[in-house]
Design a protein around this motif. Structure first.
Motif, PDB file in Angstrom:
ATOM      1  N   PHE A 134      36.322  44.552  35.600  1.00  0.00           N
ATOM      2  CA  PHE A 134      37.369  45.133  36.439  1.00  0.00           C
ATOM      3  C   PHE A 134      37.664  43.842  37.328  1.00  0.00           C
ATOM      4  O   PHE A 134      38.854  43.447  37.586  1.00  0.00           O
ATOM      5  CB  PHE A 134      37.129  46.262  37.397  1.00  0.00           C
ATOM      6  CG  PHE A 134      37.909  46.454  38.420  1.00  0.00           C
ATOM      7  CD1 PHE A 134      39.219  47.056  37.735  1.00  0.00           C
ATOM      8  CD2 PHE A 134      37.629  46.223  39.723  1.00  0.00           C
ATOM      9  CE1 PHE A 134      40.367  47.453  38.792  1.00  0.00           C
ATOM     10  CE2 PHE A 134      39.041  46.521  40.589  1.00  0.00           C
ATOM     11  CZ  PHE A 134      40.014  47.133  40.135  1.00  0.00           C
ATOM     12  N   PHE A 135      36.589  43.224  38.081  1.00  0.00           N
ATOM     13  CA  PHE A 135      36.920  42.297  38.935  1.00  0.00           C
ATOM     14  C   PHE A 135      37.592  40.955  38.131  1.00  0.00           C
ATOM     15  O   PHE A 135      38.393  40.220  38.655  1.00  0.00           O
ATOM     16  CB  PHE A 135      35.672  41.708  39.663  1.00  0.00           C
ATOM     17  CG  PHE A 135      35.343  42.997  40.855  1.00  0.00           C
ATOM     18  CD1 PHE A 135      36.577  43.215  41.681  1.00  0.00           C
ATOM     19  CD2 PHE A 135      34.270  43.592  40.766  1.00  0.00           C
ATOM     20  CE1 PHE A 135      36.002  44.140  42.510  1.00  0.00           C
ATOM     21  CE2 PHE A 135      34.181  44.872  41.509  1.00  0.00           C
ATOM     22  CZ  PHE A 135      35.109  44.774  42.513  1.00  0.00           C
ATOM     23  N   VAL A 136      36.876  40.688  37.086  1.00  0.00           N
ATOM     24  CA  VAL A 136      37.151  39.668  36.273  1.00  0.00           C
ATOM     25  C   VAL A 136      38.552  39.725  35.702  1.00  0.00           C
ATOM     26  O   VAL A 136      39.411  38.844  35.757  1.00  0.00           O
ATOM     27  CB  VAL A 136      36.262  39.178  34.867  1.00  0.00           C
ATOM     28  CG1 VAL A 136      36.739  38.404  34.018  1.00  0.00           C
ATOM     29  CG2 VAL A 136      34.764  38.757  35.351  1.00  0.00           C
ATOM     30  N   ARG A 137      39.088  41.113  34.977  1.00  0.00           N
ATOM     31  CA  ARG A 137      40.341  41.275  34.857  1.00  0.00           C
ATOM     32  C   ARG A 137      41.344  41.221  35.917  1.00  0.00           C
ATOM     33  O   ARG A 137      42.470  40.660  35.651  1.00  0.00           O
ATOM     34  CB  ARG A 137      40.329  42.614  34.115  1.00  0.00           C
ATOM     35  CG  ARG A 137      41.698  43.222  33.829  1.00  0.00           C
ATOM     36  CD  ARG A 137      42.021  43.128  32.054  1.00  0.00           C
ATOM     37  NE  ARG A 137      43.436  43.206  31.937  1.00  0.00           N
ATOM     38  CZ  ARG A 137      43.863  44.389  31.545  1.00  0.00           C
ATOM     39  NH1 ARG A 137      42.937  45.164  31.038  1.00  0.00           N
ATOM     40  NH2 ARG A 137      44.907  44.556  31.271  1.00  0.00           N
ATOM     41  N   SER A 138      40.817  41.571  37.136  1.00  0.00           N
ATOM     42  CA  SER A 138      41.968  41.455  38.228  1.00  0.00           C
ATOM     43  C   SER A 138      42.173  40.200  38.484  1.00  0.00           C
ATOM     44  O   SER A 138      43.300  39.644  38.885  1.00  0.00           O
ATOM     45  CB  SER A 138      41.297  42.165  39.380  1.00  0.00           C
ATOM     46  OG  SER A 138      41.276  43.609  39.207  1.00  0.00           O
ATOM     47  N   LYS A 139      41.229  39.375  38.520  1.00  0.00           N
ATOM     48  CA  LYS A 139      41.196  37.756  38.646  1.00  0.00           C
ATOM     49  C   LYS A 139      42.191  37.040  37.697  1.00  0.00           C
ATOM     50  O   LYS A 139      42.851  36.230  37.893  1.00  0.00           O
ATOM     51  CB  LYS A 139      39.868  36.930  39.014  1.00  0.00           C
ATOM     52  CG  LYS A 139      39.722  36.008  39.395  1.00  0.00           C
ATOM     53  CD  LYS A 139      39.561  35.876  40.894  1.00  0.00           C
ATOM     54  CE  LYS A 139      39.008  34.336  41.244  1.00  0.00           C
ATOM     55  NZ  LYS A 139      39.669  34.170  42.457  1.00  0.00           N
ATOM     56  N   ALA A 140      41.950  37.577  36.457  1.00  0.00           N
ATOM     57  CA  ALA A 140      42.484  36.817  35.411  1.00  0.00           C
ATOM     58  C   ALA A 140      44.053  37.124  35.358  1.00  0.00           C
ATOM     59  O   ALA A 140      44.913  36.149  34.903  1.00  0.00           O
ATOM     60  CB  ALA A 140      41.872  37.307  34.034  1.00  0.00           C
ATOM     61  N   ALA A 141      44.360  38.285  35.925  1.00  0.00           N
ATOM     62  CA  ALA A 141      45.733  38.583  35.943  1.00  0.00           C
ATOM     63  C   ALA A 141      46.520  37.573  37.124  1.00  0.00           C
ATOM     64  O   ALA A 141      47.790  37.567  36.765  1.00  0.00           O
ATOM     65  CB  ALA A 141      45.741  39.961  36.581  1.00  0.00           C
ATOM     66  N   GLN A 142      45.877  36.955  37.735  1.00  0.00           N
ATOM     67  CA  GLN A 142      46.444  36.041  38.886  1.00  0.00           C
ATOM     68  C   GLN A 142      46.698  34.533  37.932  1.00  0.00           C
ATOM     69  O   GLN A 142      47.558  33.635  38.426  1.00  0.00           O
ATOM     70  CB  GLN A 142      45.558  35.538  39.928  1.00  0.00           C
ATOM     71  CG  GLN A 142      45.322  36.676  40.593  1.00  0.00           C
ATOM     72  CD  GLN A 142      44.152  36.711  41.755  1.00  0.00           C
ATOM     73  OE1 GLN A 142      43.765  35.594  41.955  1.00  0.00           O
ATOM     74  NE2 GLN A 142      44.011  37.631  42.479  1.00  0.00           N
ATOM     75  N   ARG A 143      46.174  34.351  36.866  1.00  0.00           N
ATOM     76  CA  ARG A 143      46.446  33.042  35.890  1.00  0.00           C
ATOM     77  C   ARG A 143      47.226  33.539  34.686  1.00  0.00           C
ATOM     78  O   ARG A 143      47.221  34.470  33.758  1.00  0.00           O
ATOM     79  CB  ARG A 143      45.100  32.377  35.456  1.00  0.00           C
ATOM     80  CG  ARG A 143      44.177  32.178  36.521  1.00  0.00           C
ATOM     81  CD  ARG A 143      43.068  31.372  35.944  1.00  0.00           C
ATOM     82  NE  ARG A 143      42.603  31.923  34.869  1.00  0.00           N
ATOM     83  CZ  ARG A 143      41.205  32.195  34.567  1.00  0.00           C
ATOM     84  NH1 ARG A 143      40.315  32.309  35.694  1.00  0.00           N
ATOM     85  NH2 ARG A 143      40.857  32.477  33.377  1.00  0.00           N
ATOM     86  N   PRO A 144      48.334  32.603  34.352  1.00  0.00           N
ATOM     87  CA  PRO A 144      48.861  32.649  32.998  1.00  0.00           C
ATOM     88  C   PRO A 144      48.121  33.061  31.640  1.00  0.00           C
ATOM     89  O   PRO A 144      47.020  32.367  31.345  1.00  0.00           O
ATOM     90  CB  PRO A 144      49.757  31.469  32.934  1.00  0.00           C
ATOM     91  CG  PRO A 144      49.561  30.688  34.251  1.00  0.00           C
ATOM     92  CD  PRO A 144      48.296  31.159  34.768  1.00  0.00           C
TER      93      PRO A 144
END
Length: 175
Positions: A36-46
């Motif tokens: 969940f946290f990795v996916r949330s963080k990944a959403a901030q990068r193209p």
């Protein structure tokens, strides 16, 4: 290879199945939170095609578990796990979308994602508790790996298709 097989034999013969089930459930829960946290963080990068393709490639190394007898799954259970994984992948494909910002595509944050992830965690926990009375712990681990792998492959293919279509529609260069 024989050393690893011996270690696995020791683990699966000496540790009570209930301890293995509880331990693996705790590990899966922690990994779910991490996802969940990795996916949330990944959403901030193209997003890029490479970032879409890499997770299933990395996960494919887990197929090596099937070299060991404890994790081998009968064919009918392989197909059952694959069917459930494909079913869950349709939910992930439907709820994963992209948005165009500043000339790049980003994974759109989905409010449904936390509920989907929680649902998958609960499903896995309930299924594990029910199935662990009739299926060996290692075999069950193999089934859940097959389920997860059968879910991530179509999901990532669906993401790649959506990504490519949106890139074309938006007139962005495909990398």
């Amino acid at each position: 290879m024989n050393r690893i097989q011996g270690l696995l034999d020791t683990i699966f013969n000496d540790i009570p199945p209930v301890v293995l089930i509880v331990g693996s459930t705790v590990v899966f829960f922690v990994m779910g939170l991490l996802a969940f946290f990795v996916r949330s963080k990944a959403a901030q990068r193209p997003i890029t095609p490479v970032r879409i393709i890499l997770p299933p490639l990395f996960m494919s190394s887990g197929l090596l578990m099937f070299l060991f007898t404890q994790f081998q799954v009968p064919k009918n259970q392989v197909f059952e796990a694959m069917a459930v994984g494909l079913l869950f992948s349709t939910i992930l494909i439907a709820t994963t979308n992209f948005e165009h910002k500043d000339g790049n595509l980003f994974v759109k944050r989905s409010k449904a994602f936390i509920f989907i992830l929680a649902g998958l965690l609960i499903f896995r926990l309930v299924a594990k508790l029910i199935l662990s009375s009739s299926i060996d712990v290692g075999e069950l681990a193999g089934m859940f790996f097959i389920l997860a792998f059968s879910m991530i492959i179509p999901w990532r293919i669906g993401m790649l298709v959506k990504y490519s279509r949106l890139k074309k529609r938006e007139g962005l260069p495909v990398k």
